[in-house]
Design an enzyme around this catalytic site. Structure first.
Site, mmCIF file in Angstrom:
data_model
loop_
_atom_site.group_PDB
_atom_site.id
_atom_site.type_symbol
_atom_site.label_atom_id
_atom_site.label_comp_id
_atom_site.label_asym_id
_atom_site.label_seq_id
_atom_site.Cartn_x
_atom_site.Cartn_y
_atom_site.Cartn_z
ATOM 1 C CB CYS A 116 -4.402 5.837 11.577
ATOM 2 S SG CYS A 116 -4.965 4.402 10.640
ATOM 3 C CG ASP B 234 3.215 1.085 9.796
ATOM 4 O OD1 ASP B 234 2.815 1.881 10.662
ATOM 5 O OD2 ASP B 234 3.188 1.340 8.577
ATOM 6 N NE ARG C 80 -6.826 4.229 5.832
ATOM 7 C CZ ARG C 80 -5.759 4.500 6.582
ATOM 8 N NH1 ARG C 80 -5.720 4.138 7.851
ATOM 9 N NH2 ARG C 80 -4.740 5.161 6.071
ATOM 10 C CE LYS D 249 -1.757 1.639 3.946
ATOM 11 N NZ LYS D 249 -1.634 3.111 4.155
ATOM 12 C CG ASN D 250 2.496 2.633 3.519
ATOM 13 O OD1 ASN D 250 1.397 3.173 3.388
ATOM 14 N ND2 ASN D 250 2.909 2.158 4.674
ATOM 15 N NE ARG E 117 0.444 9.730 10.506
ATOM 16 C CZ ARG E 117 0.049 8.572 10.001
ATOM 17 N NH1 ARG E 117 0.924 7.732 9.487
ATOM 18 N NH2 ARG E 117 -1.224 8.256 9.988
#
Length: 420
Positions: free
Chosen positions: A118, A307, A399, A23-24, A123
């Site tokens: 989230c 993560d 997600r 995803k990232n 951030r």
């Protein structure tokens, strides 16, 4: 609202599972399609809510996105008609800010909603904005929107005050079409940043130094289209390895890379796991044993990833012995602890550390996911807990994990999704 029902305390997980694309990695690559008016073909794309949201955003901007049955994407930005990323589309996804740099560099204007995502800590996008100003952009924030313009971007020497993945990626993309040389110091070193640089280089960008502290970009007049497959998801890889370890199982992960998860493999080996790696595969064998407690401290890559913190908190909760989990990246990332305590986990949080004494068994309970990785940790806890665990608010899990309940079912887990 959908929920996951898990009947735990059963047989160890066994079998094979295919790891999805990251995803990232795919989100910045999708943003990079804004840098060219030629066709981009993107493969190994995971079917995730964040990917769907990004595709919806591109389409709202007038960009053509064609998806085949295997989730390969064809993106053509030559049809773009809007330079606006509305709050209604991007409110659940912090990565939406990644369209800012490419739009500024290519079109000279962007209006992008401040991002959501989230609630795991601060951030801020201030680093992005100040760095783009150094490259010649006029940037304002009004009514929750970033409004930026520049007749052209110019190269600059930028020292990032803190390691930021999306900040590095935004600047990297903006610099590819800037006039002159851009030097990004204290750059993020994550594999997803390296993957984006690989994609941009295939598009004709002149980039060096990715994966290190200093990235140098020599601006080009234009970039061209290309085909690109995103790298495997290292966090999904780590999550399934941890699930196997917690259940005493033997699992082979395919379409992944051991080089992406070195620190995770080291900690799993310390916990008692037997690890074998091959070309594109990792096999973990716990031989029916209970994992040993391990201590971890999160930090930017190449250290232990934040993560994976929640998943290792879950592992320690059922381990033989104790472990200390210290979080140094985000200040609000122990929200899963209270839910695990409902399942009988012996965890005490002091400051930015969780002190965990392993229990042989947890008890199934209704729990609520508070963020993406916390939801994964609660699912893992449910796999080993006695009785039934119900995980609510699983829109978080969708997600970042593709068909997680189907993949766990392949390995023997008793897990299914129910609409409330």
């Amino acid at each position: 609202m959908e929920k996951l029902y898990i009947k735990g305390g059963r047989e160890p997980l066994e079998g094979r599972v295919r790891i999805s694309g990251a995803k990232n990695a795919v989100l910045p690559v999708l943003a990079a399609t804004l840098l060219t008016d030629e066709l981009m073909t993107i493969g190994n794309v995971p079917h995730l809510n964040d990917v769907t949201t990004t595709i919806e955003l591109l389409r709202q901007m007038g960009i053509s996105v064609v998806i085949d049955e295997r989730m390969n994407l064809e993106v053509n930005s030559s049809t773009i008609s809007s330079f606006f990323a509305p709050y209604e589309v991007v409110k659940t996804m912090r990565a939406s800010v990644l369209v800012l740099g490419p739009m500024l560099a290519r079109y000279g204007y962007a209006r992008v909603s401040l991002p959501g995502g989230c609630a795991i800590g601060s951030r801020p996008v201030d680093i992005h904005l100040e760095s783009l100003r150094k490259m010649g952009a006029k940037v304002d924030v009004e009514d929750g929107y970033i409004i930026a313009s520049a007749p052209y971007m110019r190269g600059a020497d930028i020292e990032l005050p803190g390691r930021t993945v999306t900040g590095t990626e935004n600047l990297l993309m903006a610099a590819t079409l800037a006039r002159g040389v851009t030097t990004i110091r204290n750059a993020a070193r994550e594999p997803e940043v390296v993957d984006l640089a690989r994609c941009l280089r295939k598009m004709g960008a002149d980039i060096s130094g990715e994966g290190g502290d200093v990235i140098t970009v020599r601006g080009r007049e234009r970039l061209h289209g290309c085909g690109f497959d995103v790298l495997p998801d290292r966090i999904e890889t780590g999550t399934f390895l941890t699930a196997a370890a917690m259940t005493g199982g033997k699992v082979r992960l395919e379409n992944t890379s051991a080089g992406l998860v070195d620190t995770i493999l080291c900690k799993l080996t310390e916990s008692g796991a037997h690890i074998n790696t091959g070309n594109g595969s990792i096999e973990i064998d716990m031989r029916g044993e209970r994992p040993r407690g391990v201590s971890i401290e999160t930090a930017p890559y190449p250290a232990f990833p934040t993560d994976m913190q929640a998943q290792f908190t879950s592992l320690n909760a059922v381990a033989d012995g104790s472990g200390v989990v210290t979080e140094t990246v985000f200040e609000n990332r122990f929200m899963h602890v209270q839910e695990m305590q409902r399942m009988g986990a012996d965890i005490v949080v002091r400051g930015n550390s969780a002190y965990i004494t392993g229990s042989r068994r947890l008890k199934g309970a209704p729990v609520m996911a508070t963020d993406l990785r916390a939801s994964a940790s609660l699912i893992l806890a449910g796999l080993v807990a006695e009785g039934e665990t119900v995980v609510d608010r699983i829109y978080h899990i969708d997600r970042g994990y593709e068909c997680i309940e189907e993949k766990l079912s392949q390995l023997g887990a008793d897990i299914h999704r129910v609409s409330a």
